[in-house]
Each structure stands twice: as structure tokens, then as C-alpha cells.
Design a protein around this motif. Structure first.
Motif: not given
Length: 109
Positions: A36-45
């Protein structure tokens, strides 16, 4: 060349089946050197709109990414996710470390 399994899940019905999927997926990745490199997490649009969760799993190459997705181990747990989540899933190859933006122009010619 590195290949990525990308999942953009817009809706997830969190429950026992998704929990079972999450508990089992790491063991399916290991034989194919997936991580996994990204698994959900908060995005900063910064631009546009984005809903849901992004998942990015890296594999050393396309063959191993395809091997993982088609493996009996992953196919066994896949319905646990696909019947409880809506979204898009695909494989995409990365670029070499020396890649520069104008290189894409030469590929189209």
C-alpha cells in the motif's frame, strides 16, 4: 516498471464483510510484492471535486499486478469488497525515474 492498482471507492458499506476483506488483503499482496502507498487518508483538495477514498497499491511490474488481481487468494476475497463498495478499480503503469513531462509528446508522435 512499477505498476499501480488504483481504487477510487465512492461508497463503502462498512460491516463484517469489509472487515474480513481488510483482514485478508495483505496476505494476498505479499506473494506479488505488492504494498500500500495510499489507503484512504484525508485528502487536501486543491482543484475540482473528489469524493470517496483513494487506494494505491504498488507492484514491481504489470505482470505481478495482474497476477495478484487474478490470483485465487484475491479472487476469493474480492466479492467481500465488490458487493459492499462502489467505485472504480484499475491498473496503471508508472514512468521511469528520468521521465519528464514533455516525454509524453514523443509517445504520441
Amino acid at each position: 516498471m512499477t505498476c499501480y492498482a488504483i481504487g477510487h471507492l465512492r461508497t463503502v458499506q462498512m460491516g463484517p464483510e469489509i472487515i474480513a476483506y481488510l483482514d485478508a488483503i495483505d496476505a494476498t499482496l505479499a506473494p506479488f510484492d505488492g504494498r500500500f502507498l495510499i489507503h484512504g487518508g484525508q485528502n487536501h483538495l486543491l482543484e475540482g471535486s473528489f469524493t470517496g477514498d483513494l487506494i494505491v497499491i504498488a507492484f514491481p511490474d504489470l505482470a505481478r499486478a495482474r497476477g495478484w488481481y487474478g490470483s485465487p487468494g484475491y479472487q476469493k476475497i474480492l466479492p467481500l469488497r465488490s458487493q459492499n463498495a462502489e467505485g472504480d478499480v484499475f491498473l496503471i503503469e508508472g514512468v521511469a525515474a528520468e521521465h519528464r513531462a514533455p516525454d509524453i509528446l514523443r509517445q504520441e508522435a
